[in-house]
Design a protein around this motif. Structure first.
Motif, PDB file in Angstrom:
ATOM      1  N   VAL A  69       0.846  -1.201   0.000  1.00 34.85           N
ATOM      2  CA  VAL A  69       0.000   0.000   0.000  1.00 34.85           C
ATOM      3  C   VAL A  69       0.878   1.247   0.000  1.00 34.85           C
ATOM      4  N   LEU A  70       2.061   1.082   0.588  1.00 35.97           N
ATOM      5  CA  LEU A  70       2.961   2.229   0.728  1.00 35.97           C
ATOM      6  C   LEU A  70       4.364   1.819   0.318  1.00 35.97           C
ATOM      7  N   VAL A  71       4.995   2.609  -0.546  1.00 37.13           N
ATOM      8  CA  VAL A  71       6.374   2.354  -0.951  1.00 37.13           C
ATOM      9  C   VAL A  71       7.173   3.628  -0.747  1.00 37.13           C
ATOM     10  N   ALA A  72       8.177   3.562   0.123  1.00 35.69           N
ATOM     11  CA  ALA A  72       9.073   4.703   0.337  1.00 35.69           C
ATOM     12  C   ALA A  72      10.406   4.361  -0.288  1.00 35.69           C
ATOM     13  N   HIS A  73      10.939   5.265  -1.081  1.00 35.54           N
ATOM     14  CA  HIS A  73      12.208   4.981  -1.752  1.00 35.54           C
ATOM     15  C   HIS A  73      13.188   6.126  -1.526  1.00 35.54           C
ATOM     16  N   ASP A  74      14.385   5.774  -1.063  1.00 35.72           N
ATOM     17  CA  ASP A  74      15.474   6.733  -0.868  1.00 35.72           C
ATOM     18  C   ASP A  74      15.030   7.958  -0.069  1.00 35.72           C
ATOM     19  N   VAL A  75      14.278   7.735   0.999  1.00 31.60           N
ATOM     20  CA  VAL A  75      13.801   8.861   1.807  1.00 31.60           C
ATOM     21  C   VAL A  75      14.890   9.281   2.787  1.00 31.60           C
ATOM     22  N   GLN A  76      15.357  10.529   2.623  1.00 30.06           N
ATOM     23  CA  GLN A  76      16.425  11.022   3.489  1.00 30.06           C
ATOM     24  C   GLN A  76      16.002  12.306   4.175  1.00 30.06           C
ATOM     25  N   ARG A  77      16.389  12.426   5.431  1.00 29.72           N
ATOM     26  CA  ARG A  77      16.129  13.669   6.166  1.00 29.72           C
ATOM     27  C   ARG A  77      17.365  14.005   6.959  1.00 29.72           C
ATOM     28  N   TRP A  78      17.896  15.169   6.681  1.00 28.71           N
ATOM     29  CA  TRP A  78      19.097  15.639   7.376  1.00 28.71           C
ATOM     30  C   TRP A  78      18.738  16.820   8.252  1.00 28.71           C
ATOM     31  N   PHE A  79      19.270  16.824   9.473  1.00 29.24           N
ATOM     32  CA  PHE A  79      19.196  18.019  10.315  1.00 29.24           C
ATOM     33  C   PHE A  79      20.619  18.531  10.438  1.00 29.24           C
ATOM     34  N   GLY A  80      20.956  19.559   9.665  1.00 30.51           N
ATOM     35  CA  GLY A  80      22.341  20.006   9.611  1.00 30.51           C
ATOM     36  C   GLY A  80      23.185  18.881   9.031  1.00 30.51           C
ATOM     37  N   GLY A  81      24.246  18.501   9.716  1.00 31.72           N
ATOM     38  CA  GLY A  81      25.103  17.447   9.212  1.00 31.72           C
ATOM     39  C   GLY A  81      24.683  16.062   9.677  1.00 31.72           C
ATOM     40  N   LEU A  82      23.593  16.010  10.426  1.00 32.99           N
ATOM     41  CA  LEU A  82      23.179  14.743  11.016  1.00 32.99           C
ATOM     42  C   LEU A  82      22.054  14.130  10.207  1.00 32.99           C
ATOM     43  N   GLN A  83      22.288  12.892   9.766  1.00 40.19           N
ATOM     44  CA  GLN A  83      21.228  12.228   9.017  1.00 40.19           C
ATOM     45  C   GLN A  83      20.299  11.530  10.002  1.00 40.19           C
ATOM     46  N   HIS A 141      14.835   1.759   0.952  1.00 37.65           N
ATOM     47  CA  HIS A 141      13.610   1.264   0.353  1.00 37.65           C
ATOM     48  C   HIS A 141      12.777   0.571   1.428  1.00 37.65           C
ATOM     49  N   LEU A 142      11.490   0.876   1.451  1.00 42.57           N
ATOM     50  CA  LEU A 142      10.615   0.237   2.430  1.00 42.57           C
ATOM     51  C   LEU A 142       9.231   0.084   1.826  1.00 42.57           C
ATOM     52  N   GLU A 143       8.698  -1.131   1.915  1.00 42.49           N
ATOM     53  CA  GLU A 143       7.343  -1.369   1.419  1.00 42.49           C
ATOM     54  C   GLU A 143       6.481  -1.876   2.557  1.00 42.49           C
ATOM     55  N   ILE A 144       5.250  -1.362   2.636  1.00 43.39           N
ATOM     56  CA  ILE A 144       4.303  -1.807   3.657  1.00 43.39           C
ATOM     57  C   ILE A 144       3.196  -2.581   2.952  1.00 43.39           C
ATOM     58  N   GLU A 145       3.072  -3.831   3.354  1.00 44.24           N
ATOM     59  CA  GLU A 145       2.120  -4.725   2.700  1.00 44.24           C
ATOM     60  C   GLU A 145       0.670  -4.416   3.109  1.00 44.24           C
ATOM     61  N   THR A 146      -0.215  -4.465   2.133  1.00 45.21           N
ATOM     62  CA  THR A 146      -1.638  -4.214   2.377  1.00 45.21           C
ATOM     63  C   THR A 146      -2.241  -5.287   3.283  1.00 45.21           C
ATOM     64  N   GLY A 147      -3.077  -4.856   4.206  1.00 49.91           N
ATOM     65  CA  GLY A 147      -3.853  -5.788   5.012  1.00 49.91           C
ATOM     66  C   GLY A 147      -3.123  -6.357   6.215  1.00 49.91           C
ATOM     67  N   LEU A 148      -1.880  -5.964   6.430  1.00 49.00           N
ATOM     68  CA  LEU A 148      -1.135  -6.472   7.585  1.00 49.00           C
ATOM     69  C   LEU A 148      -1.021  -5.388   8.658  1.00 49.00           C
ATOM     70  N   VAL A 149      -0.739  -5.848   9.886  1.00 48.84           N
ATOM     71  CA  VAL A 149      -0.349  -4.920  10.945  1.00 48.84           C
ATOM     72  C   VAL A 149       1.169  -4.935  10.994  1.00 48.84           C
ATOM     73  N   THR A 150       1.779  -3.832  10.621  1.00 47.23           N
ATOM     74  CA  THR A 150       3.240  -3.745  10.608  1.00 47.23           C
ATOM     75  C   THR A 150       3.684  -2.856  11.753  1.00 47.23           C
ATOM     76  N   SER A 151       4.641  -3.333  12.532  1.00 51.64           N
ATOM     77  CA  SER A 151       5.186  -2.515  13.615  1.00 51.64           C
ATOM     78  C   SER A 151       6.560  -1.996  13.227  1.00 51.64           C
ATOM     79  N   LEU A 152       6.788  -0.724  13.580  1.00 51.93           N
ATOM     80  CA  LEU A 152       8.082  -0.108  13.332  1.00 51.93           C
ATOM     81  C   LEU A 152       8.736   0.036  14.696  1.00 51.93           C
ATOM     82  N   ILE A 153       9.838  -0.722  14.911  1.00 49.20           N
ATOM     83  CA  ILE A 153      10.489  -0.659  16.223  1.00 49.20           C
ATOM     84  C   ILE A 153      11.911  -0.142  16.053  1.00 49.20           C
TER      85      ILE A 153
END
Lengths: 278, 327
Positions: free
Chosen positions: A16-30, A36-48
């Motif tokens: 349902v969701l595909v994130a590709h090469d998502v980067q966030r920098w705060f100053g010099g700190l990433q 790459h991250l894909e979230i499968e439809t219909g599942l409960v996915t936990s991000l730990i």
């Protein structure tokens, strides 16, 4: 699900969701650097992941509340990388907040009703003429009362949201999120500050949502909950996805254990380290 | 007794009516949408000069000048709002305050004199309005509380506009639109996460409340048959805020009662201080002619402080709601 590959960034059958090469920098700190991250439809996915792993930042980037320095997010087949938060919510990507947020000086019922979509009375030129939206308002109110009742807030509907306890505010946030009828429900620490009795309510709700086929993505520290409700677990450390797979697989993953306990764990502390610190 | 009659005359007169109208708009901004507009006076200036320039400079009929006023007020709201509504409330406050002052300086500057009349402003543009007056020539009222037919005409129009504006705000507040606006006041992020466009509701609120402010400016210009730039100083906005706070922030009818109370108190204090000065009981240095005008505002300040201490929610406010406001 049985065919899903248990490697970081693996491709899913029906994401349902595909994130590709998502980067966030705060100053010099990433803060976040997810290849790459894909979230499968219909599942409960936990991000730990340990504190500071970038879970909430990734959540903000996915839901549009923060803007990545680079990368793309595809939701339900369409590229939403440039969509504003409210546009993503309208598309069905609904989130809650780590520190609960609610309209304290509105009643619980109004809090829930706000989140209903396609309200005619929200147009400025229709708003003063109640005949145009009265019927829809009644339907929304009925639905809001029903949703609030399932979260045990049925008796609180006419109270100001500001009078609710921390745990009840979590439930209100969940109820509000469900009023949007989400395709993807994103919960940022739904168990934070919730007492054991209410935890069960939340777990039950999540299980029944999952049974109805809603895709759920949870950021959570509470391992009982993660193991209890998740179909899939993604572990982040230092902004990267270091492992993903079924709960049991991830729990026994060497990289995950190391991320939680630290790479130096087990080495005896030398007296020179202490002096160096001083 | 004369003090009270004078106070009542001020509290019901065109001045109070136009402040009530401006305050209703401000209440929509601040009380319902949580937007700190410190430049309502800018909208009033646009409204007053819209009428004056339309009629005096361009020689248009009154209705055309009225349309110009509304278009100009909408334009001013968009100009002010589009770049700033995404910012935090305090930035909007600074921008609107500065924009109001910028408008005053622009309209009084030499370079715009041909259109705006410069420092001296414009006069005698409301004849058409007074020709429409259906009230027969004469004086109306009870006892010493009398108004001329002309004043009465402006008063009626002013109060009808103010009540109509409050009625509209009241209807809006009870609608789903109002629910979104109030939610923006409480927490913008929740509104975004609920799939609503915060920007468009804020802009709508700014435009609508701004047009009400412009209406107040138009009433001001018409009631005096004159506009001058220096009538539009920042204090005007704060008087309107005083009316909103007196009546109760976020209460549809609050600003009307607040405006009446504000001008009643101002007038009572003014007369009271003058009466005290006339007795000669106070030293002259304290009560020089220039200082007298300022003292009434000192007293109004004390009055507002007392209100904040004993009834912070205003006349119509809800104390419980007030307490919950502190996050």
């Amino acid at each position: 699900m049985t065919t899903l590959e248990e490697t970081p960034g693996s491709s899913k059958a029906d994401p349902v969701l595909v994130a590709h090469d998502v980067q966030r920098w705060f100053g010099g700190l990433q803060s976040v650097g997810v290849d790459h991250l894909e979230i499968e439809t219909g599942l409960v996915t936990s991000l730990i992941g340990p504190n500071g792993a970038g879970k909430t930042t990734l959540f903000n980037l996915l839901s549009g509340f923060d803007i990545p320095n680079s990368g793309s997010v595809v939701f339900g087949g369409s590229d939403i990388s440039r969509a504003k938060p409210h546009q993503r919510a309208r598309a069905g990507m609904v989130r809650t907040f780590q520190l609960t947020r609610s309209m304290t000086r509105l009643t619980v019922l109004e809090n829930a009703k706000l989140a209903a979509q396609h309200q005619v009375g929200e147009r400025l030129w229709c708003a003063p003429i109640s005949a145009l939206w009265k019927r829809q308002e009644r339907e929304i109110e009925e639905r809001a009362r029903a949703v609030l009742a399932t979260f045990g807030l049925g008796r609180m509907v006419d109270e100001y949201a500001g009078t609710l306890s921390g745990g009840q505010r979590r439930l209100l946030e969940l109820a509000r999120a469900l009023m949007l009828e989400p395709r993807l429900l994103m919960l940022d620490e739904p168990m934070g500050g919730v007492n054991p009795a209410l935890r069960e309510t939340i777990m039950d709700q999540l299980r029944s949502l999952a049974a109805q086929g809603t895709t759920v993505l949870i950021v959570e520290h509470d391992m009982d909950m993660v193991m209890g409700v998740s179909d899939w677990v993604v572990c982040m450390a230092q902004g990267k996805v270091i492992a993903e797979g079924r709960p049991a697989t991830v729990a026994n993953d060497g990289a995950v254990v190391e991320a939680y306990l630290g790479s130096g764990y087990g080495d005896p502390l030398e007296p020179s380290d202490v002096e160096g610190a001083q | 007794m004369d003090v009270l009659i004078d106070a009542l005359r001020t509290a019901l007169g065109p001045q109070a009516a136009l402040y009530a109208l401006a305050a209703v708009g401000l209440n929509l901004h601040y009380g319902y949408t949580g937007m700190l507009n410190f430049g309502q006076v800018g909208f009033m200036l646009v409204g007053a000069y819209g009428i004056a320039i339309g009629v005096s400079t361009f020689g248009w009929p009154l209705w055309a000048a009225l349309i110009l006023t509304i278009v100009a007020a909408v334009g001013y709201a968009l100009l002010l709002g589009l770049p700033t509504v995404r910012l935090r409330a305090d930035y909007l406050a600074i921008t609107t305050l500065a924009a109001g002052e910028a408008m005053r300086l622009l309209f009084r500057s030499h370079s715009t004199e041909e259109v705006t009349g410069g420092v001296f402003g414009l006069t005698r543009f409301a004849n058409e309005f007074y020709e429409l007056n259906p009230i027969p020539r004469g004086r109306y009222g009870f006892g010493n509380l009398v108004f001329s037919h002309q004043t009465l005409w402006v008063m009626i129009v002013g109060w009808v506009l103010a009540v109509a504006a409050a009625l509209l705000v009241w209807r809006l507040a009870k609608s789903p639109w109002g629910r979104v606006a109030l939610s923006i006041r409480e927490d913008e992020e929740v509104v975004r996460s609920a799939g609503k466009s915060v920007v468009s509701i804020k802009i709508q609120s700014l435009v609508l409340g701004g047009v009400m402010g412009a209406g107040a400016g138009a009433v001001l210009a018409i009631s005096q048959q004159a506009v001058a730039p220096d009538a539009f100083i920042p204090e005007v906005t704060f008087f309107a805020y005083a009316a909103v706070i007196l009546g109760g922030v976020g209460r549809a009818w609050g600003p009307l009662v607040g405006a009446v109370m504000f001008w009643f108190l101002i007038s009572v204090f003014d007369s009271g201080i003058r009466a005290l000065a006339d007795t000669g009981a106070m030293p002259d240095q304290l009560f020089s002619a220039d200082a007298l005008g300022a003292y009434r505002f000192v007293l109004v300040g004390f009055g507002l402080m007392a209100l904040m201490i004993f009834r912070p929610q205003g006349i119509f406010g809800d104390r419980n709601e007030m307490v919950l406001g502190d996050h």
